[in-house]
Design a protein around this motif. Structure first.
Motif, PDB file in Angstrom:
ATOM      1  N   ASN A 366       0.856  -1.152  -0.047  1.00 56.26           N
ATOM      2  CA  ASN A 366      -0.147  -0.120  -0.159  1.00 56.26           C
ATOM      3  C   ASN A 366       0.718   1.182  -0.041  1.00 56.26           C
ATOM      4  OD1 ASN A 366      -2.374  -1.064  -0.338  1.00 56.26           O
ATOM      5  ND2 ASN A 366      -2.743  -1.395   1.965  1.00 56.26           N
ATOM      6  N   GLU A 390      -3.545   8.685   6.768  1.00 55.31           N
ATOM      7  CA  GLU A 390      -4.612   7.803   7.230  1.00 55.31           C
ATOM      8  C   GLU A 390      -4.174   6.155   6.865  1.00 55.31           C
ATOM      9  OE1 GLU A 390      -9.289   7.071   5.958  1.00 55.31           O
ATOM     10  OE2 GLU A 390      -8.321   8.923   5.375  1.00 55.31           O
ATOM     11  N   ILE A 391      -3.654   5.751   5.751  1.00 56.53           N
ATOM     12  CA  ILE A 391      -3.109   4.574   5.497  1.00 56.53           C
ATOM     13  C   ILE A 391      -1.927   4.050   6.550  1.00 56.53           C
ATOM     14  CG2 ILE A 391      -4.160   4.599   3.325  1.00 56.53           C
ATOM     15  CD1 ILE A 391      -1.089   4.513   2.227  1.00 56.53           C
ATOM     16  N   SER A 394      -4.207   2.840   9.196  1.00 55.80           N
ATOM     17  CA  SER A 394      -5.077   1.637   8.898  1.00 55.80           C
ATOM     18  C   SER A 394      -4.613   0.745   8.006  1.00 55.80           C
ATOM     19  CB  SER A 394      -6.284   2.703   8.183  1.00 55.80           C
ATOM     20  OG  SER A 394      -6.009   3.054   6.907  1.00 55.80           O
ATOM     21  N   ASP A 395      -3.740   0.847   7.175  1.00 52.03           N
ATOM     22  CA  ASP A 395      -3.268   0.128   6.057  1.00 52.03           C
ATOM     23  C   ASP A 395      -4.372  -0.187   4.959  1.00 52.03           C
ATOM     24  OD1 ASP A 395      -1.282  -1.236   4.489  1.00 52.03           O
ATOM     25  OD2 ASP A 395      -1.975  -3.076   5.662  1.00 52.03           O
ATOM     26  N   GLU A 396      -5.216   0.958   4.753  1.00 50.95           N
ATOM     27  CA  GLU A 396      -6.187   0.642   3.577  1.00 50.95           C
ATOM     28  C   GLU A 396      -5.600   0.864   2.246  1.00 50.95           C
ATOM     29  OE1 GLU A 396     -10.133   2.213   4.408  1.00 50.95           O
ATOM     30  OE2 GLU A 396      -9.161   3.294   6.412  1.00 50.95           O
ATOM     31  N   ASP A 397      -6.312   0.405   1.199  1.00 49.54           N
ATOM     32  CA  ASP A 397      -5.740   0.575  -0.142  1.00 49.54           C
ATOM     33  C   ASP A 397      -6.004   1.937  -0.474  1.00 49.54           C
ATOM     34  OD1 ASP A 397      -5.672   0.745  -2.966  1.00 49.54           O
ATOM     35  OD2 ASP A 397      -5.775  -1.400  -3.098  1.00 49.54           O
ATOM     36  N   LEU A 401      -9.312   4.144  -1.776  1.00 46.04           N
ATOM     37  CA  LEU A 401      -9.765   5.585  -0.846  1.00 46.04           C
ATOM     38  C   LEU A 401      -9.767   6.712  -1.740  1.00 46.04           C
ATOM     39  CD1 LEU A 401      -7.544   5.634   2.417  1.00 46.04           C
ATOM     40  CD2 LEU A 401     -10.225   5.368   2.329  1.00 46.04           C
ATOM     41  N   ASP A 404     -13.169   6.357  -3.933  1.00 49.10           N
ATOM     42  CA  ASP A 404     -14.151   6.474  -2.941  1.00 49.10           C
ATOM     43  C   ASP A 404     -14.655   7.926  -2.620  1.00 49.10           C
ATOM     44  OD1 ASP A 404     -14.711   3.603  -3.143  1.00 49.10           O
ATOM     45  OD2 ASP A 404     -14.042   3.153  -1.079  1.00 49.10           O
TER      46      ASP A 404
END
Length: 472
Positions: A366, A390-391, A394-397, A401, A404
């Motif tokens: 990521n 943010e990541i 959270s380690d979100e993609d 993000l 979205d």
């Protein structure tokens, strides 16, 4: 008067083992005093030491890292003296058969500092002096595994001595041999310095300086002592061989005692520990598993990845950062931008969160996606920095993000061309200013175009379209 400075260092380094050198007590900094102790490290009669295999492995690794010859037949000796920090009345060390000899460490200038020997030994207890002038003994440190690294007197300036210590410490940390934190006592440095009058060949007496608790203090102590001894030589004096201590507050070395005679430690063989025999296979296995060392890694980063010396040095001397850099660059294929993101934005969040690369939530995949989004101008730099924040937690993609939240930049040429045409139609005076040589007008037009796209237009594409149309 022309003088030459002569400096040699003796560096004690605690090894990063889980247990002590000759017993199973914890090797742990900061524990409640006198809780990590047993009959062996307290020197009770009849208690038998047992060699820590991991300590030997780490010691050999250090010897190989500094290009030493490793002795295969080793023995331990008893160094006898009486002091409260030494409960047995002797220290288990190596006297005439140090396990590593004839090593070297190279400075950035290419100058080689010879390492005379490295020997293994156990640490002593720690003396704590309280406000009532009482001395309390903490035996938790007693028996912690040490190596002592003894250089030849090859350093000729305080700056060289500082670089030698910094390079040595970074290498040991990189290899997980020791954390080398001077403030915690896991690395302790004694310096020996004297001066030579190059016109007469006369040398001042050697001064050994103790009580140095930081690398900066090493340099400062040597600078002070260098000047003190130079003044003595100018007066025709050579002084006496002595031990001095460094006082950080006063910024000077202070006399402790003269060294008119050598210490008589009455060395004898440690009969409770059998002779240690290391096979060629054992030594070769440790050598073959040594990772690329920081100095070699730094050179490769400069040559192969074209990084600046400063960036290469920061990455190469931190094993976790170096690994993250290489893994991320495998995915991004842009070494300079990867290095920049790691050493600026990512380091900011690591420092703020007080976490290491190994403990952070953010995955390499990521992190690499985020850098590629920025490099490909799919998100602007400001948005990319916000996404990293943010990541990181959270380690979100980051791509998901960005989609979205409608943060992806618009790079559609036909759409942006319509926006540019509209902006040019609305701002004839700016067109005239541009053609009159006022470069600021182009920036204004780019800003107006970005405003119409609500900040989502690709600024590089908008700039390109504007210049094409303004020069028609």
């Amino acid at each position: 008067m022309k003088t030459k400075t002569i400096i040699g260092l003796e560096i004690h380094v605690e090894l990063a083992t889980e247990t002590k050198m000759f017993c199973s007590c914890k090797n742990e900094f900061g524990a409640v005093p006198n809780t990590n102790v047993c009959p062996v490290c307290l020197g009770h009669p009849g208690a038998l030491p047992q060699m820590n295999k991991k300590a030997v492995e780490l010691a050999v690794k250090a010897g190989l890292a500094f290009n030493c010859d490793i002795r295969k037949d080793q023995k331990m000796d008893r160094k006898k003296y009486f002091y409260p920090d030494l409960v047995k009345g002797y220290q288990i060390t190596q006297y005439d058969k140090p396990y590593a000899t004839n090593g070297s460490l190279s400075l950035n200038s290419g100058k080689k500092i010879r390492i005379a020997e490295i020997h293994m030994e156990e640490d002593t207890a720690k003396s704590n002096h309280d406000e009532n002038d009482a001395t309390l003994m903490d035996y938790n440190r007693s028996g912690v595994p040490l190596i002592e690294i003894v250089s030849e007197p090859d350093m000729s300036s305080p700056e060289e001595a500082r670089e030698y210590v910094e390079t040595l410490a970074s290498t040991l940390r990189f290899l997980d041999i020791s954390d080398c934190i001077m403030a915690q006592g896991s690395m302790r440095v004694d310096v020996n310095i004297n001066m030579e009058d190059l016109d007469t060949g006369k040398r001042s007496a050697i001064a050994e300086i103790k009580n140095i608790n930081s690398i900066k203090a090493i340099e400062n102590a040597l600078k002070f002592e260098e000047e003190r001894q130079r003044i003595e030589l100018e007066k025709g004096e050579i002084g006496v061989k002595q031990t001095r201590r460094w006082d950080d507050d006063q910024g000077q070395t202070i006399h402790m005692r003269n060294k008119e005679t050598g210490n008589d430690y009455r060395f004898s063989v440690e009969a409770d520990i059998p002779e240690i025999n290391l096979s060629d296979e054992y030594i070769d296995n440790i050598r073959d598993n040594l990772p690329e060392l920081p100095k070699d890694k730094k050179k490769r980063y400069i040559d192969e990845y074209k990084l600046s010396e400063y960036d290469a040095n920061l990455l190469a001397n931190d094993r976790e950062l170096a690994s993250l850099f290489e893994e991320t660059n495998e995915l991004v294929k842009d070494s300079k931008s990867v290095a920049n993101w790691i050493l600026t934005e990512l380091s900011r969040w690591l420092n703020e969160g007080e976490v290491s690369v190994g403990d952070m939530n953010l995955s390499v995949e990521n992190f690499a996606k985020l850098i590629k989004l920025s490099n490909e101008n799919k998100v602007n730099n400001k948005v990319a920095k916000k996404l990293l924040k943010e990541i990181f937690e959270s380690d979100e993609d980051p791509e998901v993000l960005a989609k979205d939240r409608n943060l992806l930049q618009i790079s559609d040429s036909s759409f942006l061309e319509e926006v540019v045409d509209e902006v040019l139609k609305e701002n004839p005076e700016s067109i005239a200013d541009f053609k009159a040589g006022k470069d600021r007008a182009l920036g204004y037009l780019v800003g107006q175009s970005m405003k119409k796209t609500k900040g989502k237009g690709n600024p590089q594409e908008i700039n390109k379209l504007l210049q094409e149309k303004l020069r028609d």
